[in-house]
Write a protein that holds these residues in place. Structure first.
Motif, short mmCIF file in Angstrom:
data_model
loop_
_atom_site.label_atom_id
_atom_site.label_comp_id
_atom_site.label_asym_id
_atom_site.label_seq_id
_atom_site.Cartn_x
_atom_site.Cartn_y
_atom_site.Cartn_z
N SER A 345 37.85 25.51 6.49
CA SER A 345 38.09 25.47 7.94
C SER A 345 36.78 25.46 8.70
O SER A 345 35.90 26.29 8.43
N GLN A 346 36.63 24.52 9.61
CA GLN A 346 35.45 24.51 10.46
C GLN A 346 35.44 25.75 11.34
O GLN A 346 34.50 26.53 11.34
N SER A 347 36.53 25.95 12.07
CA SER A 347 36.58 27.02 13.07
C SER A 347 36.76 28.40 12.45
O SER A 347 36.32 29.41 13.00
N THR A 350 41.99 28.63 12.29
CA THR A 350 43.21 27.83 12.26
C THR A 350 44.39 28.67 11.74
O THR A 350 44.34 29.20 10.62
N GLU A 486 43.20 9.92 16.39
CA GLU A 486 43.15 11.09 17.25
C GLU A 486 42.34 10.86 18.53
O GLU A 486 42.63 11.47 19.55
O1 M6R Z 1 38.90 24.35 12.29
P1 M6R Z 1 39.60 23.67 11.16
O2 M6R Z 1 38.68 22.96 10.26
O3 M6R Z 1 40.49 24.62 10.39
O4 M6R Z 1 40.52 22.60 11.83
C1 M6R Z 1 41.40 21.83 11.06
C2 M6R Z 1 41.93 20.65 11.85
O5 M6R Z 1 42.61 21.10 12.99
C3 M6R Z 1 40.83 19.69 12.27
O6 M6R Z 1 40.10 19.21 11.18
C4 M6R Z 1 41.43 18.50 13.05
O7 M6R Z 1 42.21 17.73 12.19
C5 M6R Z 1 40.32 17.66 13.69
N1 M6R Z 1 40.67 17.35 15.04
C6 M6R Z 1 40.09 16.37 13.00
O8 M6R Z 1 39.08 15.64 13.60
#
Ligand code: M6R
Length: 606
Positions: A345-347, A350, A486
């Motif tokens: 997860s980036q954030s 999630t 998107e």
């Molecule tokens: O923060 P996360 O990586 O957990 O987020 C997962 C997805 O919501 C995120 O990658 C989303 O699909 C992006 N908008 C793609 O560009």
């Protein structure tokens, strides 16, 4: 998703709130509002749409004048985006801003209606405000505690009580909230960038901790009212990293930051030429013992997991299952304590990924998190963490986070392959060295930017597109397709190229451009056959392939050549043209690249 801010201090509160909210815009929102204590009253202003609408409304009507207040950007869940549904909610005595979802709000609403309360909005948040009011008998913390015991769901709340005009109250359960600490001024915020201009010091509010914030002090207690002491954190976030730095959009800036992001992520994890993830406990011994890996994530992070699956299975001969987090938790997966669950997860916030993490723990598995945001919930709740060092990713469309997530997948695959005896040391060192060359190769790949802009000009009028590939190229076509749809709002689908003839090829006409990713040498011939198949149905064909790949005349309308590299590592560079094509198509359509409609950067609701 929703953003919360709050301020108590000497500055012009309205200005601080609007400024702090602007730093949270990247999270995605559809309305905004503030509540400021003004001469013993709570002055509330809100407006549907972008923050500039709220600014305009305030400038044209009434600018709340005070030194203590709360603000919010709302991403609609319960009730359409509108002035009425925007936060803050409450009445003359209480005003609240909320991030999250209250699951039992209907029951609470019924109960309160029975007690004579009326409701203006369709939101779940208004029920919390009115429930607080119902429990309030002069002691804000006591009212908050009673309320918390009755609400179910995810929340972070910022609260004002008219009777305590210099104080903000804050509490959280599943949604993040920090308390910024300044000189004779304090803040609340959903995320550090909101307060960075004023202070780097902050407290991280934990589940069910209640904060009482005044200009000159911050106090904490737990849900039983017992005081707690907390440690101040200091953010080392680079302020410039949260600015566009001369680029027209964050997305373009972040695409160009990829060489450095990858370098910074892999460098500390390569020791004496070998991958080394022991920092988080993934030693050679530990890696040997896992029976199976589960990779669980959402969106782009899930695509990085797909790349991981192909590479780990190919090199480390270990079974890997990749799940979309929102599916994983409801399919009763067969996970045991012998397995490793990897959440990406980036954030780090999630909601579905977090729920998957909890499920993995319930089933007795250890969880490794690959996360970009330091101190995020997923990082804190996992057994092991590998932080990616992409720096803040502001654009909703994830780009650099994807590359660093893939880079970690490669390190893991190499180390695991070595640990399990499927790769000797020389080969492991060789592949690791190739990975170290990736930043330079990404830089070189950027040369295709002009051509991607041209390709984008061919796509702006398209109604629908197909992305096709085989093997690792298929995983990338999924990412290319997501990126395009998107932000450009052009429908697209990704398909395993070999699967086309089982149904989807019936869609192909001269109205349906097809983007093929064809970088895998052993699959090239088969890919060419698939491209010929769509070309003969009239498709405009765009192909991403290695420099020097030869094709028979007439089948390719546009070929985007990228540098030669080991097949297994090609996704690290093949993703660049896919990101650039999506970016320029969106720019040419005149759309909001960084904040596409209906989307949020951090998806904190299920
Ligand atoms: O923060 P996360 O990586 O957990 O987020 C997962 C997805 O919501 C995120 O990658 C989303 O699909 C992006 N908008 C793609 O560009």
């Amino acid at each position: 998703m929703c953003g919360i801010v709050g301020y108590a201090g000497e500055r012009d509160c309205t200005e601080v709130l609007l400024d702090a909210l602007s730093k949270l815009e990247y999270r995605g929102y559809d309305s905004a509002g503030i509540a400021v204590m003004e001469q013993g009253k709570i002055a509330v202003e809100k407006a549907k749409g972008e923050l500039k609408n709220l600014r305009k409304k305030i400038d044209e009507t009434h600018k709340p004048d005070g030194h203590c207040g709360i603000g919010h950007t709302r991403w609609a869940t319960h009730g359409e985006p509108s002035d009425i549904n925007s936060h803050p909610h409450g009445n003359k005595r209480i005003s609240i801003v909320h991030n999250g979802i209250i699951e039992n709000y209907k029951d609470i609403k019924q109960f309160l209606i029975g007690k004579g309360y009326t409701f203006d909005s369709e939101t779940d948040t208004e029920t919390v405000a009115k429930l607080l009011d119902y429990h309030y008998e002069g002691d804000p913390v006591a009212a908050i505690i009673k309320t918390l015991k009755e609400i179910r769901g995810a929340y972070a709340l910022g609260i004002l009580f008219r009777d305590f005009p210099d104080t903000i109250y804050a509490v959280r359960k599943d949604s993040p909230l920090i308390i910024g600490v300044g000189e004779e001024e304090n803040f609340i915020a959903s995320d550090v960038p909101a307060i960075l201009k004023y202070t780097r010091k902050y407290y991280l509010l934990e589940k069910n901790e209640i904060a009482t914030i005044k200009a000159d002090r911050v106090a904490f207690c737990d849900i039983h009212g017992q005081q707690i002491k907390k440690e101040i954190q200091v953010s080392n976030l680079d302020m410039d990293a949260a600015e566009k730095g001369g680029y027209e959009h964050f997305m373009l800036k972040e695409i160009h930051e990829q060489p450095n992001a990858v370098k910074t992520t892999i460098a500390p994890r390569i020791v004496n030429g070998m991958p080394d993830l022991s920092e988080c406990g993934l030693t050679i011994e530990a890696l040997k013992k896992y029976r199976k890996l589960f990779i669980v994530a959402c969106g782009t992070a899930m695509h990085a997991g797909m790349v991981g699956k192909y590479v780990i299975e190919r090199l480390a001969r270990t079974e890997v299952t990749v799940d979309i987090a929102s599916e994983f938790r409801y399919r009763n997966p067969i996970v045991t304590s012998e397995d490793l669950v990897i959440v990406i997860s980036q954030s780090g916030e999630t909601a579905d990924t977090k729920a998957a993490l909890h499920l993995a723990h319930e089933k007795g598995a250890k969880v490794l998190a690959i996360v970009n945001v330091k101190g995020s919930s997923i990082a804190r709740e996992s057994d092991m963490v590998i932080y990616t060092h992409a720096g803040p990713e502001i654009s909703v469309a994830s780009t650099k986070a994807f590359s660093v997530q893939m880079a970690v997948m490669y390190l893991l695959a190499f180390e695991m392959a070595y640990a399990k005896g499927h790769m000797d040391k020389d080969e492991c060192e060789r592949l690791t060295k190739e990975l170290q060359n990736i930043p330079a190769l990404i830089e070189e790949t950027m040369k295709c930017e002009k051509q991607c802009k041209y390709v984008a000009s061919k796509l702006v009028t398209a109604q629908s597109l197909l992305y096709i590939g085989r093997g690792l190229d298929y995983t990338l076509s999924m990412e290319g397709s997501l990126k395009l749809k998107e932000i450009s709002y052009i429908h697209s689908e990704s398909y395993a190229a070999g699967e086309l003839k089982h149904g989807t090829i019936s869609l192909v006409t001269d109205d349906m451009p097809v983007i093929s990713v064809a970088t895998q040498s052993d699959l090239l011939e088969k890919m060419v056959s698939n491209i010929v198949e769509v070309k003969s149905r009239g498709a405009f064909t765009i192909t991403v392939c290695k420099e020097g790949t030869e094709f028979s005349e007439g089948i390719m309308d546009e070929v985007i050549e990228i540098p030669q590299m080991e097949d297994v590592l090609m996704p690290m560079i093949a993703v660049i043209p896919l990101q650039l094509v999506a970016y320029y198509t969106t720019v040419l359509k005149g759309l909001n690249v960084d904040k596409p409609r209906n989307l949020a950067k951090s998806v904190t609701v299920e």
